[in-house]
Design a protein around this motif. Structure first.
Motif, short mmCIF file in Angstrom:
data_model
loop_
_atom_site.label_atom_id
_atom_site.label_comp_id
_atom_site.label_asym_id
_atom_site.label_seq_id
_atom_site.Cartn_x
_atom_site.Cartn_y
_atom_site.Cartn_z
N LYS A 104 -22.78 15.54 21.46
CA LYS A 104 -24.03 15.68 20.71
C LYS A 104 -24.79 16.94 21.10
N GLY A 105 -24.07 17.99 21.39
CA GLY A 105 -24.72 19.26 21.69
C GLY A 105 -25.23 19.40 23.11
N CYS A 106 -24.88 18.47 23.99
CA CYS A 106 -25.33 18.52 25.38
C CYS A 106 -24.09 18.60 26.28
N GLY A 107 -23.73 19.79 26.69
CA GLY A 107 -22.51 20.00 27.44
C GLY A 107 -22.42 19.19 28.72
N GLY A 108 -21.36 18.42 28.87
CA GLY A 108 -21.13 17.64 30.09
C GLY A 108 -21.68 16.24 30.06
N ALA A 109 -22.32 15.85 28.97
CA ALA A 109 -22.99 14.55 28.93
C ALA A 109 -22.08 13.42 28.46
N HIS A 137 -19.96 29.11 36.22
CA HIS A 137 -19.42 28.52 35.00
C HIS A 137 -19.58 27.00 34.94
N GLY A 138 -19.46 26.34 36.08
CA GLY A 138 -19.41 24.88 36.08
C GLY A 138 -20.63 24.15 36.60
N PHE A 139 -21.53 24.86 37.34
CA PHE A 139 -22.73 24.20 37.90
C PHE A 139 -23.98 24.56 37.11
N PHE A 140 -24.10 25.84 36.78
CA PHE A 140 -25.34 26.37 36.22
C PHE A 140 -25.19 26.64 34.73
N HIS A 141 -25.45 25.60 33.96
CA HIS A 141 -25.38 25.73 32.50
C HIS A 141 -26.28 24.69 31.87
N GLY A 142 -26.59 24.88 30.61
CA GLY A 142 -27.42 23.92 29.92
C GLY A 142 -26.68 22.62 29.70
N GLY A 143 -27.39 21.49 29.79
CA GLY A 143 -26.76 20.19 29.59
C GLY A 143 -26.67 19.38 30.87
N ASP A 144 -25.68 18.51 30.93
CA ASP A 144 -25.51 17.63 32.09
C ASP A 144 -24.72 18.37 33.17
N SER A 145 -25.38 19.30 33.82
CA SER A 145 -24.73 20.23 34.72
C SER A 145 -24.20 19.61 36.00
N ASP A 146 -24.85 18.57 36.51
CA ASP A 146 -24.34 17.99 37.76
C ASP A 146 -23.06 17.19 37.53
N SER A 147 -22.89 16.65 36.32
CA SER A 147 -21.67 15.90 36.02
C SER A 147 -20.46 16.82 35.98
N THR A 148 -20.63 18.02 35.41
CA THR A 148 -19.53 18.97 35.40
C THR A 148 -19.31 19.55 36.79
N ALA A 149 -20.41 19.76 37.53
CA ALA A 149 -20.32 20.37 38.86
C ALA A 149 -19.59 19.47 39.86
N VAL A 150 -19.88 18.17 39.82
CA VAL A 150 -19.26 17.26 40.79
C VAL A 150 -17.75 17.21 40.59
#
Length: 313
Positions: A220-225, A251-264
């Motif tokens: 829904k337009g929210c990367g990593g959510a 690339h994987g921690f600092f981006h718009g959206g659910d950033s901690d989910s992609t970072a972990v």
């Protein structure tokens, strides 16, 4: 899992210049996953911030990644749940009479306890974390994350399991294909569906270009959510970053959206590949729960010969 069994053939940009001991990679996978989570979340300030450019500007104002002290970044609910899952696996693996019911009971017990540690951590819902688990396993065993075509193979096997399980089959099948379709589309876009080719990226893949891509592959337009795009963005970051922790974070921690989910996820894979090599100690040395994460990594390493996937009902 006792040694690196394959040379990285499909993604030479991920080749390790030396062999990192497997036990260290287990520990690093756990610890760095927590570090990535904490940095990607930043007290909830960067998590779900839609403006990725703003996040990068704020990181630079603080002196860049190399100046971010883990003591200033508590872990989020993602790491709390990760700890609970690892503790359940260790409990079952070290015990006697292991079975799926025993594992399920241990998971429930640990998850219930973890709910008492969610204040201020932005607790959300549980996701489809199977992709992260599969690729972490391959990163530890073979020295690289699972190639995309292997994920597609696992999905087919998982689908057959669900069909024969008799549990919520109709509901699962109604939504099953979305995940596979999205991942196949991504792998085709990167040119790696065949499991042989080197990933293809745009000539210029800056912050704004990544933001546009992450939104495009999201639900829904929210990367990593969502369950499909969190590991997808993490995988994309890992392929692009190679052995650079800084680039992985960019690339994987600092981006718009659910950033901690992609970072972990991205950080767990990176640690499984490279250990702590090249990671500024300031990013993890004083991390909340660092010792707990490290000790769990050590215990999981000792249990590597026990395949919980073969447990019987």
């Amino acid at each position: 899992m006792e040694s690196l069994t394959e040379v990285i053939e499909h993604h030479p940009d991920l080749t390790m210049s030396d062999t990192v001991p497997l036990e260290q990679r287990y520990k690093a996978s756990m610890v760095l996953s927590g570090a990535g989570d904490a940095l990607g979340c930043n007290h909830g300030t960067w998590e779900f911030e839609n403006d990725g450019v703003l996040i990068h500007e704020q990181v630079q104002k603080r002196g860049g990644l190399e100046k971010l002290d883990a003591i200033d970044f508590p872990v989020s609910d993602d790491t709390v749940m990760h700890l609970a899952t690892a503790e359940a696996l260790v409990k079952v693996g070290e015990g006697e009479g292991a079975s799926l019911p025993v594992l399920y009971r241990a998971l429930v017990e640990k998850y219930i306890v973890s709910m008492t540690d969610m204040a201020g951590r932005g607790a959300g819902d549980l996701r489809g974390s199977g992709t992260g688990s599969v690729d972490t396993h391959h990163a530890l065993r073979e020295g690289h994350p699972a190639c995309g075509h292997r994920l597609m193979e696992v999905l087919d096997k998982a689908k057959e399991y669900v069909r024969h399980s008799g549990n919520c089959v109709e509901l699962n099948m109604a939504h099953w294909d979305y995940f596979g379709i999205q991942w196949k589309s991504y792998l085709e876009k990167r040119g790696i569906l065949d499991g042989k080719s080197k990933p293809q990226f745009p000539d210029f893949y800056g912050v704004k270009e990544r933001e546009s891509f992450y939104r495009a592959v999201s639900f829904k337009g929210c990367g990593g959510a969502s369950g499909h795009d969190a590991p997808m963005i993490a995988y994309d970051a890992l392929l692009r970053a190679g052995d650079s922790w800084v680039e992985l974070a960019n690339h994987g921690f600092f981006h718009g959206g659910d950033s901690d989910s992609t970072a972990v996820i991205a950080a767990a894979w990176w640690g499984a590949l490279f250990g702590f090599r090249g990671v500024p100690e300031i990013n993890y040395q004083r991390l909340e729960y660092r010792d707990r994460l490290s000790k769990l990594g050590e215990r999981l390493y000792k249990l590597r010969g026990k395949h919980l996937g073969s447990l019987k009902e």
